[in-house]
Design a protein around this motif. Structure first.
Motif, PDB file in Angstrom:
ATOM      1  N   VAL A 274      -1.574   9.390   6.794  1.00  0.00           N
ATOM      2  CA  VAL A 274      -2.102  10.660   7.306  1.00  0.00           C
ATOM      3  C   VAL A 274      -2.657  10.384   8.699  1.00  0.00           C
TER       4      VAL A 274
ATOM      5  N   MET B 199      -5.423  -2.955   4.801  1.00  0.00           N
ATOM      6  CA  MET B 199      -4.468  -1.863   5.031  1.00  0.00           C
ATOM      7  C   MET B 199      -3.506  -2.200   6.177  1.00  0.00           C
TER       8      MET B 199
ATOM      9  N   LEU C  36      -8.951   9.576  -2.450  1.00  0.00           N
ATOM     10  CA  LEU C  36      -8.746   8.198  -1.980  1.00  0.00           C
ATOM     11  C   LEU C  36      -9.287   7.167  -2.948  1.00  0.00           C
TER      12      LEU C  36
ATOM     13  N   LEU D  51       1.411   3.683   4.806  1.00  0.00           N
ATOM     14  CA  LEU D  51       0.291   2.753   4.805  1.00  0.00           C
ATOM     15  C   LEU D  51       0.406   1.889   3.561  1.00  0.00           C
TER      16      LEU D  51
ATOM     17  N   GLY E 253     -12.433   0.540   1.326  1.00  0.00           N
ATOM     18  CA  GLY E 253     -13.119   0.502   2.614  1.00  0.00           C
ATOM     19  C   GLY E 253     -12.223   0.050   3.750  1.00  0.00           C
TER      20      GLY E 253
ATOM     21  N   GLU F  84     -14.309   9.880  -2.625  1.00  0.00           N
ATOM     22  CA  GLU F  84     -13.816   9.965  -1.244  1.00  0.00           C
ATOM     23  C   GLU F  84     -12.497  10.710  -1.167  1.00  0.00           C
TER      24      GLU F  84
ATOM     25  N   HIS G 168     -12.746  12.228   7.072  1.00  0.00           N
ATOM     26  CA  HIS G 168     -13.234  11.574   5.861  1.00  0.00           C
ATOM     27  C   HIS G 168     -14.336  12.434   5.263  1.00  0.00           C
TER      28      HIS G 168
ATOM     29  N   ARG H  21       1.837   7.780   2.204  1.00  0.00           N
ATOM     30  CA  ARG H  21       2.165   8.330   3.512  1.00  0.00           C
ATOM     31  C   ARG H  21       0.943   8.167   4.409  1.00  0.00           C
TER      32      ARG H  21
HETATM   33  C1  MV4 Z   1      -5.734   6.398   4.733  1.00  0.00           C
HETATM   34  C2  MV4 Z   1      -5.577   6.828   6.072  1.00  0.00           C
HETATM   35  C3  MV4 Z   1      -4.437   7.527   6.392  1.00  0.00           C
HETATM   36  N1  MV4 Z   1      -3.509   7.769   5.444  1.00  0.00           N
HETATM   37  N2  MV4 Z   1      -4.778   6.683   3.830  1.00  0.00           N
HETATM   38  C4  MV4 Z   1      -9.677   3.831   5.406  1.00  0.00           C
HETATM   39  C5  MV4 Z   1     -10.725   3.449   4.422  1.00  0.00           C
HETATM   40  C6  MV4 Z   1     -10.150   3.664   3.094  1.00  0.00           C
HETATM   41  N3  MV4 Z   1     -11.121   4.228   2.203  1.00  0.00           N
HETATM   42  C7  MV4 Z   1      -9.000   4.598   3.318  1.00  0.00           C
HETATM   43  N4  MV4 Z   1      -8.792   4.664   4.722  1.00  0.00           N
HETATM   44  C8  MV4 Z   1      -7.756   5.383   5.212  1.00  0.00           C
HETATM   45  N5  MV4 Z   1      -6.803   5.707   4.333  1.00  0.00           N
HETATM   46  C9  MV4 Z   1      -3.700   7.341   4.206  1.00  0.00           C
HETATM   47  N6  MV4 Z   1      -2.743   7.573   3.307  1.00  0.00           N
HETATM   48  C10 MV4 Z   1      -6.565   6.518   6.983  1.00  0.00           C
HETATM   49  C11 MV4 Z   1      -7.644   5.778   6.565  1.00  0.00           C
HETATM   50  C12 MV4 Z   1      -8.606   5.503   7.586  1.00  0.00           C
HETATM   51  C13 MV4 Z   1      -9.872   6.058   7.572  1.00  0.00           C
HETATM   52  C14 MV4 Z   1     -10.295   6.854   6.527  1.00  0.00           C
HETATM   53  C15 MV4 Z   1     -11.532   7.414   6.529  1.00  0.00           C
HETATM   54  C16 MV4 Z   1     -12.393   7.164   7.581  1.00  0.00           C
HETATM   55  C17 MV4 Z   1     -12.015   6.359   8.607  1.00  0.00           C
HETATM   56  C18 MV4 Z   1     -10.762   5.788   8.617  1.00  0.00           C
HETATM   57  C19 MV4 Z   1     -10.380   4.984   9.685  1.00  0.00           C
HETATM   58  C20 MV4 Z   1      -9.144   4.431   9.685  1.00  0.00           C
HETATM   59  C21 MV4 Z   1      -8.255   4.681   8.641  1.00  0.00           C
END
Ligand code: MV4
Length: 500
Positions: free
Chosen positions: A202, A167, A286, A155, A163, A274, A207, A200
């Motif tokens: 995920v 991405m 995060l 990613l 938020g 988060e 969340h 990477r």
């Molecule tokens: C990610 C992820 C998968 N892998 N990071 C979305 C919001 C931002 N705060 C970080 N997010 C994500 N980061 C990695 N390495 C997937 C998301 C993500 C996500 C995260 C939390 C809640 C909903 C989401 C929806 C799509 C992607």
């Protein structure tokens, strides 16, 4: 602090003012021309119109807001969430004007506002991070090396993003260079900062975020977690506390990591750390949100603390009024966000007037709203009508009460996300706690809603037809109960169609 200006609108402005009143503190509302008749304006002890409806000319106008605060001899400014709440420059200006910014220091905000510096701080404090690039990508060879080490798919994220903004998932080495360039130039034009990094990807994360609270005496505590995995396009729809999946051990581990992060930036006030939780129950830091969050009420329900009261308490320079040992989880709370959007029509924002507006009541129900019947929902801001929170001794009771509360909630004039929220509450994956951030795309299709379509005429005809059918059958003395998939009979169904 005897008088607080709330630099926000809607439900959160009202919610903050309520606590101020509990504490004997006077309140000042600042409002735009679109919010003249809003309840938060009426609730405040004093209210000043600060400009036209556009946020840039009202709720984001830092100078104007500070000018009003000085004129009315305000002691502190509470920024709520959104708008100026995470703007470090605003916080500095408030301080320079001799007022208290109710939130963390601008240094904490700057450090956490930049995802890369936040990750750096996390790394220094041995907080687990998703494997990826070490810092910003400056060189494509390095980027490829980092991506290979992390493992595809990866990613690309913008350091100034957050938020989910900016991405990009990249499946293979071939596309990496091109995607990095695109992501970087996009980030540059959107945030004025082109720094991007790699992690990477995920695949099926949950969340989970930890609520923290710090004071200006070096104390930081965690108030356990909220799970916000049910999201739609990075917009949270349902939040709950505690998470249905954490074990006491992981909960403690995550909580202590969150406290370390907060201490790393001398955090004071309310903040949220988060994390992503993967399929193997491994968690990764995060980002940190340096504000009171929309979903803070579920934490208030399970801990019994008023987070706004505590924000004001520490902003006054007092020590936290509780220690880690004082904080225990009691029961379970769920929040659904009620948006003026049509879930049957790709969640299209719906504009209009609340012809009928009657929120649910009774045991275990809290509604944080900012509208009243006959009010128009302004088109200029977020379309959230309210937050509906239910609380119970356990998760089952909280879900049961949520279904009941959704059924009691009467809104007409605009379509809302309530039917969608009821769908989630009754979905097996949600009820059993087996879900991740893909819940909505994985399980939801508009035709699954137990409500008539938004096509009123067709609905009316169907209801009338159903009623005729029933009355004929009753005449024929055939015992039959016409029911739709909702299990309600036709007349009840018709009654409801206006209200859900
Ligand atoms: C990610 C992820 C998968 N892998 N990071 C979305 C919001 C931002 N705060 C970080 N997010 C994500 N980061 C990695 N390495 C997937 C998301 C993500 C996500 C995260 C939390 C809640 C909903 C989401 C929806 C799509 C992607």
């Amino acid at each position: 602090m005897k008088k607080i200006l709330v630099a926000n609108r809607g439900e959160i402005a009202l919610r903050i003012m309520r606590t101020c009143r509990d504490m004997g503190i006077k309140t000042v509302a600042v409002f735009s021309e679109a919010d003249r008749r809003a309840p938060f304006v009426n609730y405040a002890d004093e209210a000043v119109c600060i400009g036209p409806p556009e946020s840039s000319q009202s709720y984001l106008n830092a100078e104007k807001i500070i000018e009003v605060a000085k004129q009315l001899h305000v002691d502190g400014i509470h920024p709520g969430y959104g708008f100026l709440s995470e703007n470090a420059n605003f916080s500095d200006k408030v301080k320079k004007a001799g007022l208290v910014f109710i939130g963390p220091s601008s240094d904490s905000m700057r450090m956490m506002g930049d995802k890369l510096s936040a990750k750096q701080a996390a790394k220094e404090h041995k907080i687990p991070l998703v494997p990826g690039s070490d810092g910003a990508i400056t060189d494509i060879k390095e980027a490829i090396k980092a991506a290979k080490k992390a493992g595809f798919p990866v990613l690309i994220k913008a350091s100034a993003g957050g938020g989910g903004k900016g991405m990009r998932v990249v499946e293979s080495e071939k596309l990496l260079e091109e995607q990095i360039k695109l992501a970087s130039s996009e980030a540059k034009s959107a945030f004025g900062d082109g720094a991007v990094f790699i992690e990477r990807y995920v695949k099926s994360p949950r969340h989970i975020e930890i609520q923290v609270m710090g004071d200006n005496h070096g104390n930081v505590v965690y108030l356990f977690e909220r799970e916000c995995s049910v999201q739609r396009r990075h917009q949270k729809v349902i939040e709950e506390a505690p998470s249905s999946i954490l074990t006491p051990e992981i909960r403690k581990d995550m909580g202590e990591c969150a406290v370390r992060i907060a201490k790393a930036c001398n955090y004071s006030g309310a903040g949220t750390v988060e994390f992503l939780l993967d399929e193997n129950m491994k968690f990764y830091f995060l980002e940190m949100n340096t504000r009171l969050q929309v979903e803070h009420p579920v934490t208030e329900c399970i801990t019994g603390f008023d987070l706004v009261r505590e924000q004001i308490n520490v902003a006054r320079g007092n020590k936290l009024s509780f220690t880690q040992e004082d904080i225990v989880i009691r029961g379970h709370a769920i929040e659904v966000r009620v948006y003026a959007e049509d879930p049957a029509n790709n969640f299209l924002p719906d504009i209009g007037t609340l012809k009928v507006y009657s929120p649910p009541k009774g045991p275990g129900v809290r509604v944080d709203d900012g509208f009243e019947e006959r009010m128009e929902i302004p088109i200029y801001y977020d379309s959230m009508i309210s937050k509906l929170i239910t609380y119970g001794e356990n998760r089952e009771e909280a879900i049961q009460r949520m279904v009941r509360a959704i059924d009691e909630y009467k809104i007409s004039g605009v379509e809302t996300t309530l039917p969608f929220c009821k769908f989630v509450m009754q979905h097996k994956a949600f009820v059993t706690g087996k879900f991740d951030t893909h819940f909505v795309s994985q399980y939801f299709k508009p035709e699954m809603l137990n409500t008539p379509s938004s096509d009123d005429e067709a609905t009316m005809l169907a209801a009338v037809a159903a009623e005729i059918l029933v009355s004929k059958q009753v005449k024929k003395n055939i015992s039959v109960q016409a029911s739709n998939s909702n299990g309600t009979n036709a007349s009840e169904w018709r009654k409801r169609r206006n209200y859900q």
